[in-house]
Design a protein around this motif. Structure first.
Motif, PDB file in Angstrom:
ATOM      1  N   LYS A  26     -17.760  94.047  55.761  1.00 52.84           N
ATOM      2  CA  LYS A  26     -18.118  95.461  55.896  1.00 52.84           C
ATOM      3  C   LYS A  26     -16.928  96.279  56.381  1.00 52.84           C
ATOM      4  CE  LYS A  26     -23.069  95.036  56.856  1.00 52.84           C
ATOM      5  NZ  LYS A  26     -24.105  95.211  57.890  1.00 52.84           N
ATOM      6  N   SER A  27     -16.240  95.769  57.397  1.00 51.70           N
ATOM      7  CA  SER A  27     -15.102  96.522  57.940  1.00 51.70           C
ATOM      8  C   SER A  27     -13.974  96.619  56.915  1.00 51.70           C
ATOM      9  CB  SER A  27     -14.600  95.887  59.233  1.00 51.70           C
ATOM     10  OG  SER A  27     -14.058  94.606  58.987  1.00 51.70           O
ATOM     11  N   LYS A  28     -13.706  95.532  56.215  1.00 50.08           N
ATOM     12  CA  LYS A  28     -12.655  95.557  55.192  1.00 50.08           C
ATOM     13  C   LYS A  28     -13.036  96.491  54.046  1.00 50.08           C
ATOM     14  CE  LYS A  28      -9.679  92.585  56.791  1.00 50.08           C
ATOM     15  NZ  LYS A  28      -8.283  92.907  57.065  1.00 50.08           N
ATOM     16  N   THR A  29     -14.310  96.492  53.686  1.00 47.96           N
ATOM     17  CA  THR A  29     -14.781  97.371  52.612  1.00 47.96           C
ATOM     18  C   THR A  29     -14.651  98.832  53.028  1.00 47.96           C
ATOM     19  OG1 THR A  29     -16.350  95.683  51.892  1.00 47.96           O
ATOM     20  CG2 THR A  29     -16.726  97.911  51.112  1.00 47.96           C
ATOM     21  N   LYS A  30     -15.044  99.150  54.272  1.00 54.39           N
ATOM     22  CA  LYS A  30     -14.910 100.523  54.764  1.00 54.39           C
ATOM     23  C   LYS A  30     -13.443 100.944  54.792  1.00 54.39           C
ATOM     24  CE  LYS A  30     -19.086 100.839  57.553  1.00 54.39           C
ATOM     25  NZ  LYS A  30     -19.637 100.989  58.914  1.00 54.39           N
ATOM     26  N   GLU A  31     -12.593 100.037  55.240  1.00 52.89           N
ATOM     27  CA  GLU A  31     -11.164 100.329  55.304  1.00 52.89           C
ATOM     28  C   GLU A  31     -10.604 100.586  53.901  1.00 52.89           C
ATOM     29  OE1 GLU A  31      -7.161  97.807  56.322  1.00 52.89           O
ATOM     30  OE2 GLU A  31      -8.934  97.438  57.557  1.00 52.89           O
ATOM     31  N   LEU A  32     -10.980  99.727  52.968  1.00 50.41           N
ATOM     32  CA  LEU A  32     -10.512  99.873  51.593  1.00 50.41           C
ATOM     33  C   LEU A  32     -11.020 101.171  50.972  1.00 50.41           C
ATOM     34  CD1 LEU A  32      -9.009  98.603  49.194  1.00 50.41           C
ATOM     35  CD2 LEU A  32     -11.141  97.490  48.562  1.00 50.41           C
ATOM     36  N   LEU A  33     -12.283 101.484  51.194  1.00 53.51           N
ATOM     37  CA  LEU A  33     -12.850 102.724  50.658  1.00 53.51           C
ATOM     38  C   LEU A  33     -12.195 103.949  51.292  1.00 53.51           C
ATOM     39  CD1 LEU A  33     -16.647 101.848  50.363  1.00 53.51           C
ATOM     40  CD2 LEU A  33     -14.988 102.084  48.524  1.00 53.51           C
ATOM     41  N   GLY A  34     -11.905 103.863  52.575  1.00 54.60           N
ATOM     42  CA  GLY A  34     -11.220 104.978  53.249  1.00 54.60           C
ATOM     43  C   GLY A  34      -9.835 105.215  52.667  1.00 54.60           C
ATOM     44  N   LYS A  35      -9.110 104.119  52.442  1.00 53.79           N
ATOM     45  CA  LYS A  35      -7.770 104.248  51.858  1.00 53.79           C
ATOM     46  C   LYS A  35      -7.845 104.801  50.441  1.00 53.79           C
ATOM     47  CE  LYS A  35      -5.431 100.627  54.476  1.00 53.79           C
ATOM     48  NZ  LYS A  35      -4.770  99.306  54.408  1.00 53.79           N
ATOM     49  N   SER A  36      -8.807 104.318  49.681  1.00 54.81           N
ATOM     50  CA  SER A  36      -8.919 104.804  48.307  1.00 54.81           C
ATOM     51  C   SER A  36      -9.333 106.270  48.284  1.00 54.81           C
ATOM     52  CB  SER A  36      -9.904 103.958  47.502  1.00 54.81           C
ATOM     53  OG  SER A  36     -11.210 104.072  48.016  1.00 54.81           O
ATOM     54  N   THR A  40      -7.139 109.174  46.637  1.00 52.78           N
ATOM     55  CA  THR A  40      -7.727 110.054  45.632  1.00 52.78           C
ATOM     56  C   THR A  40      -7.537 111.514  46.019  1.00 52.78           C
ATOM     57  OG1 THR A  40      -9.382 108.372  45.112  1.00 52.78           O
ATOM     58  CG2 THR A  40      -9.859 110.621  44.404  1.00 52.78           C
ATOM     59  N   ASN A  41      -7.778 111.833  47.277  1.00 54.19           N
ATOM     60  CA  ASN A  41      -7.604 113.215  47.736  1.00 54.19           C
ATOM     61  C   ASN A  41      -6.159 113.674  47.605  1.00 54.19           C
ATOM     62  OD1 ASN A  41     -10.293 113.583  48.347  1.00 54.19           O
ATOM     63  ND2 ASN A  41     -10.068 112.991  50.481  1.00 54.19           N
ATOM     64  N   SER A  42      -5.216 112.807  47.981  1.00 52.27           N
ATOM     65  CA  SER A  42      -3.808 113.189  47.867  1.00 52.27           C
ATOM     66  C   SER A  42      -3.410 113.341  46.401  1.00 52.27           C
ATOM     67  CB  SER A  42      -2.907 112.168  48.559  1.00 52.27           C
ATOM     68  OG  SER A  42      -2.941 110.924  47.882  1.00 52.27           O
ATOM     69  N   THR A  43      -3.945 112.491  45.542  1.00 46.55           N
ATOM     70  CA  THR A  43      -3.640 112.602  44.116  1.00 46.55           C
ATOM     71  C   THR A  43      -4.208 113.889  43.544  1.00 46.55           C
ATOM     72  OG1 THR A  43      -3.704 110.192  43.929  1.00 46.55           O
ATOM     73  CG2 THR A  43      -3.856 111.433  41.891  1.00 46.55           C
ATOM     74  N   ILE A  44      -5.404 114.255  43.962  1.00 44.83           N
ATOM     75  CA  ILE A  44      -6.011 115.511  43.505  1.00 44.83           C
ATOM     76  C   ILE A  44      -5.173 116.693  43.972  1.00 44.83           C
ATOM     77  CG2 ILE A  44      -7.999 117.035  43.826  1.00 44.83           C
ATOM     78  CD1 ILE A  44      -9.756 114.496  43.783  1.00 44.83           C
ATOM     79  N   GLU A  45      -4.721 116.661  45.217  1.00 46.22           N
ATOM     80  CA  GLU A  45      -3.898 117.749  45.740  1.00 46.22           C
ATOM     81  C   GLU A  45      -2.588 117.850  44.963  1.00 46.22           C
ATOM     82  OE1 GLU A  45      -4.564 120.147  47.959  1.00 46.22           O
ATOM     83  OE2 GLU A  45      -6.594 119.327  47.983  1.00 46.22           O
TER      84      GLU A  45
END
Length: 88
Positions: A26-36, A40-45
């Motif tokens: 769960k923690s690794k998944t949350k971390e991975l999703l947060g990074k992604s 994504t936000n930086s790529t959109i910007e």
């Protein structure tokens, strides 16, 4: 014939492993999703910034073309005036 048995054993072992390490997963998944999400936000910007730059470049080119057309019209008008004076 042994293939379904081996596949079932592997899936079962994976399920047991996932259950035992569910907190870590769960923690690794949350971390991975947060990074992604950040990526994504930086790529959109970056995409928005690139689009703004392209728009400004197009506008500048458009203005430059207008100015050249106006300058050409003025030049042609002056040439016509000079030709009229010479013909008189």
């Amino acid at each position: 014939m042994a293939l379904p048995f081996i596949a079932g054993l592997a899936i079962g072992a994976g399920a047991v492993f996932a259950y035992k390490n569910s907190d870590k997963l769960k923690s690794k998944t949350k971390e991975l999703l947060g990074k992604s999400k950040e990526f994504t936000n930086s790529t959109i910007e970056q995409g928005k910034e690139a689009a703004d730059e392209v728009k400004s470049t197009i506008e500048a080119t458009k203005e430059c073309i207008k100015e050249k057309k106006e300058a050409k019209k003025l030049e042609e008008a002056q040439v016509e005036k000079i030709e009229k004076k010479e013909n008189e």
